[in-house]
Design a protein around this motif. Sequence first.
Motif, PDB file in Angstrom:
ATOM      1  N   VAL A 145      49.215  37.850  42.021  1.00 12.19           N
ATOM      2  CA  VAL A 145      47.670  37.890  41.308  1.00 12.19           C
ATOM      3  C   VAL A 145      47.956  38.002  39.791  1.00 12.19           C
ATOM      4  O   VAL A 145      46.959  38.051  39.100  1.00 12.19           O
ATOM      5  N   SER A 146      49.132  38.039  39.293  1.00 11.01           N
ATOM      6  CA  SER A 146      49.213  38.222  37.899  1.00 11.01           C
ATOM      7  C   SER A 146      49.561  36.898  36.971  1.00 11.01           C
ATOM      8  O   SER A 146      49.757  36.729  35.966  1.00 11.01           O
ATOM      9  N   LYS A 147      49.525  35.814  37.852  1.00 10.92           N
ATOM     10  CA  LYS A 147      49.442  34.313  37.108  1.00 10.92           C
ATOM     11  C   LYS A 147      48.307  33.416  37.848  1.00 10.92           C
ATOM     12  O   LYS A 147      48.142  33.738  38.909  1.00 10.92           O
ATOM     13  N   CYS A 148      48.200  32.472  37.266  1.00 13.36           N
ATOM     14  CA  CYS A 148      47.130  31.460  37.734  1.00 13.36           C
ATOM     15  C   CYS A 148      47.583  30.641  38.691  1.00 13.36           C
ATOM     16  O   CYS A 148      48.679  30.154  38.711  1.00 13.36           O
ATOM     17  N   PHE A 149      46.964  30.436  39.831  1.00 15.09           N
ATOM     18  CA  PHE A 149      47.335  29.741  41.175  1.00 15.09           C
ATOM     19  C   PHE A 149      47.501  28.170  40.858  1.00 15.09           C
ATOM     20  O   PHE A 149      48.137  27.453  41.844  1.00 15.09           O
ATOM     21  N   LEU A 150      46.593  27.613  40.027  1.00 18.09           N
ATOM     22  CA  LEU A 150      46.671  26.156  39.708  1.00 18.09           C
ATOM     23  C   LEU A 150      47.841  25.470  39.421  1.00 18.09           C
ATOM     24  O   LEU A 150      48.347  26.248  38.631  1.00 18.09           O
ATOM     25  N   ASN A 151      48.040  24.473  40.108  1.00 15.89           N
ATOM     26  CA  ASN A 151      49.474  23.713  39.564  1.00 15.89           C
ATOM     27  C   ASN A 151      49.419  23.295  38.375  1.00 15.89           C
ATOM     28  O   ASN A 151      48.577  23.046  37.864  1.00 15.89           O
ATOM     29  N   GLY A 152      50.451  23.764  37.684  1.00 19.02           N
ATOM     30  CA  GLY A 152      50.769  23.540  36.223  1.00 19.02           C
ATOM     31  C   GLY A 152      50.249  24.340  35.149  1.00 19.02           C
ATOM     32  O   GLY A 152      50.803  24.374  33.909  1.00 19.02           O
ATOM     33  N   CYS A 153      49.614  25.354  35.533  1.00 21.37           N
ATOM     34  CA  CYS A 153      48.927  26.362  34.695  1.00 21.37           C
ATOM     35  C   CYS A 153      49.937  27.399  34.541  1.00 21.37           C
ATOM     36  O   CYS A 153      50.525  27.902  35.291  1.00 21.37           O
ATOM     37  N   ASP A 179      47.453  35.673  31.882  1.00 22.35           N
ATOM     38  CA  ASP A 179      46.391  36.647  31.116  1.00 22.35           C
ATOM     39  C   ASP A 179      45.110  36.505  31.582  1.00 22.35           C
ATOM     40  O   ASP A 179      44.784  35.125  31.741  1.00 22.35           O
ATOM     41  N   ASN A 180      44.200  37.330  31.731  1.00 24.88           N
ATOM     42  CA  ASN A 180      42.854  37.211  32.150  1.00 24.88           C
ATOM     43  C   ASN A 180      42.713  36.428  33.476  1.00 24.88           C
ATOM     44  O   ASN A 180      41.854  35.785  33.727  1.00 24.88           O
ATOM     45  N   ILE A 181      43.499  36.831  34.401  1.00 25.14           N
ATOM     46  CA  ILE A 181      43.507  36.347  35.547  1.00 25.14           C
ATOM     47  C   ILE A 181      42.297  37.057  36.552  1.00 25.14           C
ATOM     48  O   ILE A 181      42.379  38.291  36.408  1.00 25.14           O
ATOM     49  N   GLU A 182      41.559  36.211  37.186  1.00 24.00           N
ATOM     50  CA  GLU A 182      40.550  36.710  37.994  1.00 24.00           C
ATOM     51  C   GLU A 182      40.506  36.274  39.389  1.00 24.00           C
ATOM     52  O   GLU A 182      41.104  35.238  39.456  1.00 24.00           O
ATOM     53  N   THR A 238      41.449  36.787  52.717  1.00 29.94           N
ATOM     54  CA  THR A 238      42.439  36.556  51.659  1.00 29.94           C
ATOM     55  C   THR A 238      42.435  34.770  51.741  1.00 29.94           C
ATOM     56  O   THR A 238      43.077  34.337  50.674  1.00 29.94           O
ATOM     57  N   ASN A 239      42.312  34.125  52.941  1.00 31.61           N
ATOM     58  CA  ASN A 239      42.417  32.776  52.926  1.00 31.61           C
ATOM     59  C   ASN A 239      41.447  32.002  52.120  1.00 31.61           C
ATOM     60  O   ASN A 239      41.568  30.793  51.681  1.00 31.61           O
ATOM     61  N   ASN A 240      40.297  32.635  51.524  1.00 34.65           N
ATOM     62  CA  ASN A 240      39.136  32.102  50.644  1.00 34.65           C
ATOM     63  C   ASN A 240      39.330  32.626  49.326  1.00 34.65           C
ATOM     64  O   ASN A 240      38.366  32.472  48.656  1.00 34.65           O
ATOM     65  N   LEU A 241      40.333  33.429  48.950  1.00 36.29           N
ATOM     66  CA  LEU A 241      40.412  33.879  47.700  1.00 36.29           C
ATOM     67  C   LEU A 241      41.657  33.337  46.888  1.00 36.29           C
ATOM     68  O   LEU A 241      42.792  32.792  47.487  1.00 36.29           O
ATOM     69  N   ILE A 242      41.455  33.328  45.521  1.00 35.52           N
ATOM     70  CA  ILE A 242      42.474  32.255  44.590  1.00 35.52           C
ATOM     71  C   ILE A 242      42.478  33.145  43.336  1.00 35.52           C
ATOM     72  O   ILE A 242      41.406  33.347  42.733  1.00 35.52           O
ATOM     73  N   PRO A 243      43.711  33.572  42.806  1.00 40.26           N
ATOM     74  CA  PRO A 243      43.746  34.156  41.409  1.00 40.26           C
ATOM     75  C   PRO A 243      43.886  32.818  40.528  1.00 40.26           C
ATOM     76  O   PRO A 243      44.660  31.928  40.359  1.00 40.26           O
ATOM     77  N   LEU A 244      42.555  33.045  39.622  1.00 45.06           N
ATOM     78  CA  LEU A 244      42.717  31.636  38.446  1.00 45.06           C
ATOM     79  C   LEU A 244      42.441  32.500  37.093  1.00 45.06           C
ATOM     80  O   LEU A 244      41.931  33.381  36.925  1.00 45.06           O
ATOM     81  N   CYS A 245      42.741  31.522  36.312  1.00 42.47           N
ATOM     82  CA  CYS A 245      42.757  31.966  34.752  1.00 42.47           C
ATOM     83  C   CYS A 245      41.271  31.433  34.503  1.00 42.47           C
ATOM     84  O   CYS A 245      40.633  30.666  35.070  1.00 42.47           O
ATOM     85  N   LYS A 246      40.682  31.995  33.275  1.00 47.88           N
ATOM     86  CA  LYS A 246      39.379  31.278  33.076  1.00 47.88           C
ATOM     87  C   LYS A 246      39.234  29.697  32.809  1.00 47.88           C
ATOM     88  O   LYS A 246      38.098  29.192  33.232  1.00 47.88           O
ATOM     89  N   ASN A 247      40.212  29.262  32.329  1.00 45.48           N
ATOM     90  CA  ASN A 247      40.200  27.666  32.148  1.00 45.48           C
ATOM     91  C   ASN A 247      40.349  27.035  33.436  1.00 45.48           C
ATOM     92  O   ASN A 247      39.702  26.078  33.550  1.00 45.48           O
ATOM     93  N   SER A 248      41.326  27.479  34.374  1.00 47.12           N
ATOM     94  CA  SER A 248      41.261  26.934  35.562  1.00 47.12           C
ATOM     95  C   SER A 248      40.203  26.958  36.497  1.00 47.12           C
ATOM     96  O   SER A 248      39.590  26.230  37.351  1.00 47.12           O
ATOM     97  N   SER A 249      39.389  28.215  36.310  1.00 48.85           N
ATOM     98  CA  SER A 249      38.083  28.514  36.908  1.00 48.85           C
ATOM     99  C   SER A 249      37.083  27.493  36.334  1.00 48.85           C
ATOM    100  O   SER A 249      36.271  26.926  37.266  1.00 48.85           O
ATOM    101  N   GLN A 250      36.947  27.300  35.305  1.00 47.92           N
ATOM    102  CA  GLN A 250      35.967  26.386  34.751  1.00 47.92           C
ATOM    103  C   GLN A 250      36.348  24.774  35.268  1.00 47.92           C
ATOM    104  O   GLN A 250      35.530  24.255  35.569  1.00 47.92           O
TER     105      GLN A 250
END
Length: 71
Positions: free
Chosen positions: A19-27, A31-34, A54-66
């Motif tokens: 949960v300390s890094k964004c899960f989106l490929n290539g990102c 920091d600021n992981i939600e 937990t199967n419905n949860l994903i850690p994302l940075c603000k840019n990836s979330s947007q």
Amino acid sequence: MKVDTRSLRQALIIEGINVSKCFLNGCKKQDNIEIHHIVPQKAKQLVRFNINDTNNLIPLCKNSSQYCREN
């Protein structure tokens, strides 16, 4: 029932999800992981599973979330 972010984060950690890094490929952001819901909480009446599973949860940075919201 709304669950606090700390509990969701801890559940992912227990499952072995980093949960300390964004899960989106290539990102590469680490920091600021939600913790976000893949199926939004507002749709919980439409699904037959625990929206906070937990199967419905994903850690994302603000840019990836947007990005995910827009696409």
